[in-house]
Design a protein around this motif. Sequence first.
Motif, PDB file in Angstrom:
ATOM      1  N   THR A 220       0.822  -1.197   0.000  1.00 50.80           N
ATOM      2  CA  THR A 220       0.000   0.000   0.000  1.00 50.80           C
ATOM      3  C   THR A 220       0.859   1.251   0.000  1.00 50.80           C
ATOM      4  OG1 THR A 220      -0.099   0.119   2.424  1.00 50.80           O
ATOM      5  CG2 THR A 220      -1.796  -1.181   1.313  1.00 50.80           C
ATOM      6  N   ARG A 221       0.323   2.297  -0.594  1.00 52.03           N
ATOM      7  CA  ARG A 221       0.981   3.598  -0.583  1.00 52.03           C
ATOM      8  C   ARG A 221       1.088   4.137   0.843  1.00 52.03           C
ATOM      9  NH1 ARG A 221       1.194   8.373  -4.119  1.00 52.03           N
ATOM     10  NH2 ARG A 221       0.922  10.287  -2.919  1.00 52.03           N
ATOM     11  N   VAL A 222       0.035   3.964   1.619  1.00 49.76           N
ATOM     12  CA  VAL A 222      -0.056   4.558   2.952  1.00 49.76           C
ATOM     13  C   VAL A 222       0.563   3.636   3.996  1.00 49.76           C
ATOM     14  CG1 VAL A 222      -2.092   5.912   2.379  1.00 49.76           C
ATOM     15  CG2 VAL A 222      -2.365   3.575   3.227  1.00 49.76           C
ATOM     16  N   ASN A 223       0.742   4.160   5.210  1.00 48.86           N
ATOM     17  CA  ASN A 223       1.280   3.340   6.292  1.00 48.86           C
ATOM     18  C   ASN A 223       0.148   2.555   6.959  1.00 48.86           C
ATOM     19  OD1 ASN A 223      -0.035   5.175   8.012  1.00 48.86           O
ATOM     20  ND2 ASN A 223       1.778   5.564   9.263  1.00 48.86           N
ATOM     21  N   ASN A 230       3.996  11.141   2.673  1.00 46.09           N
ATOM     22  CA  ASN A 230       4.471  12.273   1.884  1.00 46.09           C
ATOM     23  C   ASN A 230       3.489  13.428   1.870  1.00 46.09           C
ATOM     24  OD1 ASN A 230       6.638  13.346   0.433  1.00 46.09           O
ATOM     25  ND2 ASN A 230       5.700  12.853  -1.539  1.00 46.09           N
ATOM     26  N   ARG A 231       2.532  13.414   2.771  1.00 47.67           N
ATOM     27  CA  ARG A 231       1.656  14.557   3.010  1.00 47.67           C
ATOM     28  C   ARG A 231       1.600  14.878   4.504  1.00 47.67           C
ATOM     29  NH1 ARG A 231       2.527  14.255  -1.545  1.00 47.67           N
ATOM     30  NH2 ARG A 231       1.085  14.227  -3.333  1.00 47.67           N
ATOM     31  N   ASN A 232       2.529  14.331   5.289  1.00 46.59           N
ATOM     32  CA  ASN A 232       2.457  14.410   6.748  1.00 46.59           C
ATOM     33  C   ASN A 232       3.551  15.280   7.359  1.00 46.59           C
ATOM     34  OD1 ASN A 232       2.878  12.410   9.618  1.00 46.59           O
ATOM     35  ND2 ASN A 232       0.919  13.340   9.117  1.00 46.59           N
ATOM     36  N   PHE A 233       4.261  16.045   6.529  1.00 45.64           N
ATOM     37  CA  PHE A 233       5.342  16.889   7.047  1.00 45.64           C
ATOM     38  C   PHE A 233       4.829  18.302   7.315  1.00 45.64           C
ATOM     39  CE2 PHE A 233       7.526  13.372   5.170  1.00 45.64           C
ATOM     40  CZ  PHE A 233       8.568  13.146   6.066  1.00 45.64           C
ATOM     41  N   PRO A 234       5.423  19.000   8.281  1.00 44.77           N
ATOM     42  CA  PRO A 234       4.887  20.287   8.748  1.00 44.77           C
ATOM     43  C   PRO A 234       5.218  21.449   7.812  1.00 44.77           C
ATOM     44  CG  PRO A 234       6.841  19.731  10.004  1.00 44.77           C
ATOM     45  CD  PRO A 234       6.561  18.545   9.113  1.00 44.77           C
ATOM     46  N   THR A 235       4.547  21.512   6.687  1.00 42.26           N
ATOM     47  CA  THR A 235       4.719  22.628   5.764  1.00 42.26           C
ATOM     48  C   THR A 235       3.877  23.816   6.230  1.00 42.26           C
ATOM     49  OG1 THR A 235       2.980  21.672   4.376  1.00 42.26           O
ATOM     50  CG2 THR A 235       5.253  21.145   3.805  1.00 42.26           C
ATOM     51  N   PRO A 236       4.186  25.015   5.749  1.00 41.22           N
ATOM     52  CA  PRO A 236       3.427  26.194   6.191  1.00 41.22           C
ATOM     53  C   PRO A 236       1.928  26.030   5.986  1.00 41.22           C
ATOM     54  CG  PRO A 236       5.378  26.871   4.961  1.00 41.22           C
ATOM     55  CD  PRO A 236       5.280  25.381   4.821  1.00 41.22           C
ATOM     56  N   ASN A 237       1.169  26.391   7.005  1.00 42.38           N
ATOM     57  CA  ASN A 237      -0.295  26.341   6.960  1.00 42.38           C
ATOM     58  C   ASN A 237      -0.848  24.937   6.712  1.00 42.38           C
ATOM     59  OD1 ASN A 237      -0.596  29.189   7.309  1.00 42.38           O
ATOM     60  ND2 ASN A 237      -0.119  29.473   5.148  1.00 42.38           N
ATOM     61  N   TRP A 238      -0.117  23.911   7.191  1.00 41.81           N
ATOM     62  CA  TRP A 238      -0.574  22.532   6.971  1.00 41.81           C
ATOM     63  C   TRP A 238      -1.986  22.331   7.484  1.00 41.81           C
ATOM     64  CZ3 TRP A 238      -2.629  18.389   9.411  1.00 41.81           C
ATOM     65  CH2 TRP A 238      -2.498  17.129   8.815  1.00 41.81           C
ATOM     66  N   GLU A 267       6.890   7.034  11.377  1.00 35.50           N
ATOM     67  CA  GLU A 267       7.806   7.020  10.237  1.00 35.50           C
ATOM     68  C   GLU A 267       8.165   8.435   9.790  1.00 35.50           C
ATOM     69  OE1 GLU A 267       4.897   3.468   9.888  1.00 35.50           O
ATOM     70  OE2 GLU A 267       4.733   5.632  10.261  1.00 35.50           O
ATOM     71  N   SER A 268       7.187   9.317   9.716  1.00 31.11           N
ATOM     72  CA  SER A 268       7.496  10.693   9.316  1.00 31.11           C
ATOM     73  C   SER A 268       8.273  11.412  10.407  1.00 31.11           C
ATOM     74  CB  SER A 268       6.213  11.465   8.966  1.00 31.11           C
ATOM     75  OG  SER A 268       5.284  11.422  10.027  1.00 31.11           O
ATOM     76  N   ARG A 269       7.997  11.108  11.668  1.00 28.15           N
ATOM     77  CA  ARG A 269       8.786  11.723  12.748  1.00 28.15           C
ATOM     78  C   ARG A 269      10.239  11.277  12.694  1.00 28.15           C
ATOM     79  NH1 ARG A 269       4.204  10.434  15.905  1.00 28.15           N
ATOM     80  NH2 ARG A 269       5.329   8.781  17.004  1.00 28.15           N
ATOM     81  N   PHE A 270      10.467  10.001  12.359  1.00 29.15           N
ATOM     82  CA  PHE A 270      11.828   9.499  12.248  1.00 29.15           C
ATOM     83  C   PHE A 270      12.595  10.257  11.160  1.00 29.15           C
ATOM     84  CE2 PHE A 270      14.666   6.370  10.081  1.00 29.15           C
ATOM     85  CZ  PHE A 270      15.644   6.321  11.066  1.00 29.15           C
ATOM     86  N   LEU A 271      11.976  10.435  10.003  1.00 27.45           N
ATOM     87  CA  LEU A 271      12.653  11.147   8.929  1.00 27.45           C
ATOM     88  C   LEU A 271      12.841  12.617   9.295  1.00 27.45           C
ATOM     89  CD1 LEU A 271      13.904  11.178   6.174  1.00 27.45           C
ATOM     90  CD2 LEU A 271      11.612  11.361   5.165  1.00 27.45           C
ATOM     91  N   TYR A 272      11.849  13.207   9.918  1.00 27.59           N
ATOM     92  CA  TYR A 272      11.968  14.595  10.401  1.00 27.59           C
ATOM     93  C   TYR A 272      13.166  14.733  11.332  1.00 27.59           C
ATOM     94  CZ  TYR A 272      10.682  18.680  13.282  1.00 27.59           C
ATOM     95  OH  TYR A 272      10.681  19.870  13.974  1.00 27.59           O
ATOM     96  N   ASP A 273      13.314  13.793  12.256  1.00 25.38           N
ATOM     97  CA  ASP A 273      14.439  13.847  13.192  1.00 25.38           C
ATOM     98  C   ASP A 273      15.776  13.694  12.466  1.00 25.38           C
ATOM     99  OD1 ASP A 273      12.791  14.237  15.363  1.00 25.38           O
ATOM    100  OD2 ASP A 273      12.745  12.122  15.949  1.00 25.38           O
ATOM    101  N   PRO A 317       0.766  20.264  -0.020  1.00 26.24           N
ATOM    102  CA  PRO A 317       0.808  20.417   1.439  1.00 26.24           C
ATOM    103  C   PRO A 317       1.338  19.148   2.102  1.00 26.24           C
ATOM    104  CG  PRO A 317      -1.320  21.118   0.566  1.00 26.24           C
ATOM    105  CD  PRO A 317      -0.601  20.446  -0.555  1.00 26.24           C
ATOM    106  N   GLY A 318       2.323  19.301   2.973  1.00 31.27           N
ATOM    107  CA  GLY A 318       2.829  18.177   3.746  1.00 31.27           C
ATOM    108  C   GLY A 318       3.843  17.310   3.045  1.00 31.27           C
ATOM    109  N   SER A 319       4.255  17.650   1.820  1.00 25.04           N
ATOM    110  CA  SER A 319       5.212  16.805   1.120  1.00 25.04           C
ATOM    111  C   SER A 319       6.624  17.031   1.634  1.00 25.04           C
ATOM    112  CB  SER A 319       5.162  17.058  -0.383  1.00 25.04           C
ATOM    113  OG  SER A 319       5.747  18.308  -0.700  1.00 25.04           O
ATOM    114  N   LEU A 320       7.459  16.012   1.493  1.00 25.57           N
ATOM    115  CA  LEU A 320       8.851  16.119   1.926  1.00 25.57           C
ATOM    116  C   LEU A 320       9.584  17.193   1.135  1.00 25.57           C
ATOM    117  CD1 LEU A 320      11.325  15.095   3.506  1.00 25.57           C
ATOM    118  CD2 LEU A 320      11.643  13.385   1.704  1.00 25.57           C
ATOM    119  N   GLY A 321       9.357  17.246  -0.190  1.00 27.60           N
ATOM    120  CA  GLY A 321      10.036  18.244  -0.994  1.00 27.60           C
ATOM    121  C   GLY A 321       9.694  19.655  -0.571  1.00 27.60           C
TER     122      GLY A 321
END
Length: 374
Positions: A220-223, A230-238, A267-273, A317-321
């Motif tokens: 699956t694409r999702v966890n 790839n939509r779960n990162f803290p981008t502006p105005n998320w 998983e996204s917190r791990f990559l963020y860290d 919104p929320g993408s890693l890039g």
Amino acid sequence: MAAIALAWGGWQLRPSLQDGQGTTRGPLGAALFAEGADAPLQLLGPRALPQTATVAAAVAAPASMANAQPPGTGGRSLTPKRADSAARPAQPLQAASPEAAAAACQRFLKRLPTIDAATCAATRLADSGAASVQGTPLYWRDVGPPATPPASARAGGAAEPLRVLVVGAMHGDELTSAALALRWVTLAERQVGDASSTLPMHWRFIPILNPDGLLARQPTRVNARGVDLNRNFPTPNWERDAPIYWEKRTRRDPRRWPGPEPLSEPESRFLYDQMEQFAPDLVVSIHAPYGVLDYDGPVPPPSRLGRLRLDQLGIFPGSLGHYGSVRQGMPVVTIELQHELRMPEEEQVRQMWRDLLRWMGTHLARDGTGRTAS
């Protein structure tokens, strides 16, 4: 009132350019998103949407996810300020033994195209200590500079090595992305060990960020909680953009649910860290199957990697890039392989690698003072 607010908010999501945060998309990107199923958008400004719309959009999660209560961000700031990477030397992590790596590889081998047991064990993946939603270890591997640089490098005042973070299988059904990351570990070892190389490097590989999605009965694409990492990162105005984007642009596609809040997933917190602690000079995120090269960041993009040509797909919104470039000020190269199940031929695997090194040498290499070339 909620319906009116949502409709008005959807009207605001029109593609244009504003304050450098509009969409930039090539002809192939435009064709890919012509139906609007996952089209990029202009990020909403502070006054673009009434507060009531945020609340209304946030309740649009699928019923199957309604009972999920992911942990919050633990009080961490969602507005990080990246420290100067040259001032924060990162020590290479200890690689696992071949035996330990072979045991780890047994989890994934049946899902990795062109990766056999010997190839996977040779990567010497180590358990990071972090785990997925279902408790599967998140593995990593560092390929760093030698502990003692050559005498010629010491005498010449060698620059601090460039730090590059390579991420595969953020989407669990993109199996080739994990396989390419693993294939590149061997190439990184050769590059770092090459005495004639003029580009000092420290690589960190996270080949399978979403192991639960990859190991699902049907990948699956999702966890495991149904979140698109790839939509779960803290981008502006998320909090404002992500729910409305999911509701209006993807029509509540469950494969693209951004989650209840940014960094809600382990998983996204791990990559963020890792982006905070490793402080990479470049992030390479490997995906499939659009067959293009995407880019976000402050320096000129690579025009091609192997057969993949640059076609910037826009911002989400929320993408890693988006997070890496806007919030961290770092380049993010997104590789979209042509197929999620069928690997490129070996020469293309190597050509993409050579093109990446060439681009880094031109735009990211530091001189002896720690300054980058551009």
